[in-house]
Write a protein that holds these residues in place. Structure first.
Motif, PDB file in Angstrom:
ATOM      1  N   LEU A  74       9.859  23.698  -5.603  1.00 42.00           N
ATOM      2  CA  LEU A  74       9.845  22.254  -4.737  1.00 42.00           C
ATOM      3  C   LEU A  74      11.262  21.944  -4.558  1.00 42.00           C
ATOM      4  O   LEU A  74      11.726  21.510  -3.597  1.00 42.00           O
ATOM      5  N   SER A  75      12.134  21.928  -5.505  1.00 47.28           N
ATOM      6  CA  SER A  75      13.461  21.431  -5.626  1.00 47.28           C
ATOM      7  C   SER A  75      14.085  22.028  -4.602  1.00 47.28           C
ATOM      8  O   SER A  75      14.937  21.544  -3.683  1.00 47.28           O
ATOM      9  N   SER A  76      14.141  23.554  -4.419  1.00 43.71           N
ATOM     10  CA  SER A  76      14.849  24.199  -3.404  1.00 43.71           C
ATOM     11  C   SER A  76      14.094  23.872  -1.755  1.00 43.71           C
ATOM     12  O   SER A  76      14.908  23.931  -0.981  1.00 43.71           O
ATOM     13  N   PHE A  77      12.935  23.803  -2.085  1.00 40.36           N
ATOM     14  CA  PHE A  77      12.100  23.309  -0.640  1.00 40.36           C
ATOM     15  C   PHE A  77      12.438  22.160  -0.050  1.00 40.36           C
ATOM     16  O   PHE A  77      12.753  22.066   1.163  1.00 40.36           O
ATOM     17  N   VAL A  78      12.767  21.303  -0.844  1.00 44.79           N
ATOM     18  CA  VAL A  78      13.371  19.762  -0.444  1.00 44.79           C
ATOM     19  C   VAL A  78      14.819  19.922   0.054  1.00 44.79           C
ATOM     20  O   VAL A  78      14.867  19.388   1.149  1.00 44.79           O
ATOM     21  N   ARG A  79      15.663  20.539  -0.590  1.00 45.06           N
ATOM     22  CA  ARG A  79      16.778  20.816  -0.031  1.00 45.06           C
ATOM     23  C   ARG A  79      16.968  21.469   1.230  1.00 45.06           C
ATOM     24  O   ARG A  79      18.131  21.330   1.863  1.00 45.06           O
ATOM     25  N   VAL A 104       8.663  12.843  -8.641  1.00 41.63           N
ATOM     26  CA  VAL A 104       8.663  13.943  -7.841  1.00 41.63           C
ATOM     27  C   VAL A 104       8.230  13.459  -6.473  1.00 41.63           C
ATOM     28  O   VAL A 104       8.860  14.027  -5.570  1.00 41.63           O
ATOM     29  N   PHE A 105       7.408  12.768  -6.355  1.00 40.02           N
ATOM     30  CA  PHE A 105       6.895  12.122  -5.127  1.00 40.02           C
ATOM     31  C   PHE A 105       8.346  11.348  -4.523  1.00 40.02           C
ATOM     32  O   PHE A 105       8.655  11.448  -3.516  1.00 40.02           O
ATOM     33  N   TYR A 106       8.903  10.604  -5.261  1.00 39.98           N
ATOM     34  CA  TYR A 106      10.111   9.961  -4.992  1.00 39.98           C
ATOM     35  C   TYR A 106      11.191  10.988  -4.270  1.00 39.98           C
ATOM     36  O   TYR A 106      11.733  10.888  -3.613  1.00 39.98           O
ATOM     37  N   LEU A 107      11.288  11.934  -5.131  1.00 41.81           N
ATOM     38  CA  LEU A 107      12.261  13.183  -4.648  1.00 41.81           C
ATOM     39  C   LEU A 107      11.965  13.483  -3.103  1.00 41.81           C
ATOM     40  O   LEU A 107      12.674  13.655  -2.174  1.00 41.81           O
ATOM     41  N   MET A 108      10.395  14.152  -3.251  1.00 39.65           N
ATOM     42  CA  MET A 108      10.093  14.579  -1.833  1.00 39.65           C
ATOM     43  C   MET A 108      10.345  13.410  -0.598  1.00 39.65           C
ATOM     44  O   MET A 108      10.763  13.969   0.495  1.00 39.65           O
ATOM     45  N   LEU A 109      10.179  12.185  -1.016  1.00 39.50           N
ATOM     46  CA  LEU A 109      10.271  11.343   0.310  1.00 39.50           C
ATOM     47  C   LEU A 109      11.851  10.828   0.459  1.00 39.50           C
ATOM     48  O   LEU A 109      11.956  10.870   1.554  1.00 39.50           O
ATOM     49  N   THR A 110      12.568  10.694  -0.652  1.00 37.24           N
ATOM     50  CA  THR A 110      13.930  10.419  -0.382  1.00 37.24           C
ATOM     51  C   THR A 110      15.014  11.555  -0.357  1.00 37.24           C
ATOM     52  O   THR A 110      16.148  11.126  -0.034  1.00 37.24           O
ATOM     53  N   LEU A 147      11.517  15.667   2.719  1.00 33.81           N
ATOM     54  CA  LEU A 147      10.395  16.143   3.360  1.00 33.81           C
ATOM     55  C   LEU A 147       9.998  15.095   4.501  1.00 33.81           C
ATOM     56  O   LEU A 147      10.326  13.754   3.828  1.00 33.81           O
ATOM     57  N   PRO A 148       9.682  15.442   5.504  1.00 28.91           N
ATOM     58  CA  PRO A 148       8.768  14.236   6.479  1.00 28.91           C
ATOM     59  C   PRO A 148       7.763  13.596   5.556  1.00 28.91           C
ATOM     60  O   PRO A 148       7.056  14.213   4.790  1.00 28.91           O
ATOM     61  N   LEU A 149       7.353  12.276   6.207  1.00 29.95           N
ATOM     62  CA  LEU A 149       6.613  11.581   5.439  1.00 29.95           C
ATOM     63  C   LEU A 149       5.306  12.141   5.199  1.00 29.95           C
ATOM     64  O   LEU A 149       4.651  12.184   4.202  1.00 29.95           O
TER      65      LEU A 149
END
Length: 422
Positions: free
Chosen positions: A237-242, A349-355, A249-251
């Motif tokens: 997920l870390s690489s996916f977000v970057r 983790v959700f915070y990271l995905m969103l922001t 990620l889109p909302l």
């Protein structure tokens, strides 16, 4: 990209290149990413190098003899390495008689380990626990690899401080599996092995579409432990977000993935388990016919290794890739595992995905333990103005400093998410 060149007295230099975050353990133990087995000045777990390109830091793990950076001594009578030390391009680190030279260079992407010794190239993404690297980045198995009864090992998937993960084939049914090998050098007792087997035996009965299945655990013929898991190729997920154009990620995508993760954690909690080590590196993103499918791995065994002394005590609390997702109470000496700890980690983790950011105002490449202990979280609306208010409330409650103020189980969190229209 960060490149580390290892100069040892008894062999040719080795160059390792990284363009994604990695945690590189250094020591005499064969579980270390860089194993310096023949140097009596090196401790079993001597130091950890924390890479988040272009940042490179090193932390002494209370070693007996410390280390030197550009001839200045740290640890063991020198400067106390209470926090990781930032390394710069051209810095030289001495660990015993081994010299590690740091350089930062541009990269064309794709994290590999390039070795100018026989064996070619292999993956070194410590955060991509079950991430399948590109075919050209893996190598044949080392000749000293201990056999695992009933399985044929085919290639290395990833390296980590606690051991290496291999792709294997079950000789009984031909299915591919991922096998984590813990070094025979690790001093585990018969009771530790039996406890580990019991943990895995209980957890393997918990099956969910968004959980990587644990299949079995055992003892190697030559000593040491192994763990067999479902093989789940994908991207952590870390690489996916970057990799996203906006660095987040889109909302709708983030929300859908959070629903999947909350469903898995709800199921886990309902069966009496807690994960205790949720972080982006513990989540694999797969392409399921055009749909993003999330799978959680590392179901608590990193915590088990920490508690049983296989990892240095408190190692998880010094790990920059875990610290931002640990609930504050986890930094206390003795903590009873509770589902509310998973709620905090999953909310982070959700915070990271969103922001695209961790919940704290960490300096560049620096995880601040005091900020975590005090719960100094940046309100999510400061990072992402316009986020729907119901989601703001969910994130804030999930990241409450007081465990009693959070959702008490993954099921409560899932229920709250399902009331939101995105």
């Amino acid at each position: 990209m960060v490149r580390l060149t290892i100069h040892r007295p008894d062999r040719l230099p080795e160059s390792f290149s990284y363009d994604e975050p990695a945690e590189i353990s250094v020591g005499r133990s064969r579980t270390c990413t860089y194993c310096i087995e023949s140097d009596p000045m090196v401790s079993r777990l001597h130091a950890v190098i924390l890479i988040d390109p272009p940042s490179v830091r090193i932390k002494d793990l209370n070693s007996t003899n410390g280390l030197a950076i550009n001839t200045e001594r740290y640890g063991a009578g020198g400067t106390n390495l209470a926090q990781p030390i930032e390394l710069q391009d051209g810095d030289e680190v001495m660990v015993g008689q081994t010299r590690i030279v740091v350089s930062t260079v541009p990269t064309a992407g794709g994290m590999t380990v390039a070795r100018n010794t026989p064996g070619g190239r292999m993956s070194a993404d410590n955060n991509a626990f079950l991430t399948a690297p590109a075919a050209e980045t893996v190598t044949a198995l080392p000749p000293t690899m201990p056999p695992v009864a009933g399985y044929k090992l085919t290639r290395i998937i990833s390296l980590a401080s606690t051991g290496s993960v291999y792709l294997g084939v079950d000789e009984l049914d031909g299915n591919q599996v991922a096998i984590k090998i813990f070094s025979p050098e690790i001093p585990f007792s018969r009771k530790t092995l039996e406890d580990f087997r019991q943990e895995i035996d209980a957890a393997r009965r918990v099956t969910h579409p968004n959980l990587v299945r644990l299949l079995s655990a055992g003892e190697l013929e030559r000593g040491g432990m192994y763990l067999v898991m479902e093989y789940a190729p994908g991207q952590n997920l870390s690489s996916f977000v970057r990799s996203q154009p906006d660095g987040r990620l889109p909302l709708k995508n983030a929300y859908n993935l959070m629903l999947q993760l909350s469903s898995a954690v709800c199921y886990f909690h309902r069966h009496g388990f807690t994960h205790m080590d949720l972080k982006p590196a513990s989540v694999i993103i797969q392409d399921d016919d055009g749909r993003e499918l999330a799978k959680i791995t590392d179901q608590g065994f990193s915590r088990f290794l920490d508690e049983t002394g296989i990892l240095p005590r408190g190692y998880m609390g010094h790990d920059t890739h875990r610290l931002a997702y640990l609930p504050p109470e986890e930094l206390l000496p003795v903590v009873e595992p509770k589902p509310t700890a998973d709620i905090f980690s999953l909310s982070a983790v959700f915070y990271l995905m969103l922001t695209g950011h961790v919940p704290y105002n960490f300096a560049e490449g620096e995880a601040n333990r005091i900020m975590v202990e005090k719960g100094q979280i940046v309100p999510i609306e400061e990072r992402l103005p316009g986020l729907p208010e119901p989601l703001v409330v969910i994130v804030e409650r999930g990241l409450s400093l007081d465990p009693e103020g959070r959702y008490q189980t993954g099921c409560e969190l899932l229920d709250a998410l399902e009331t939101v229209r995105v």
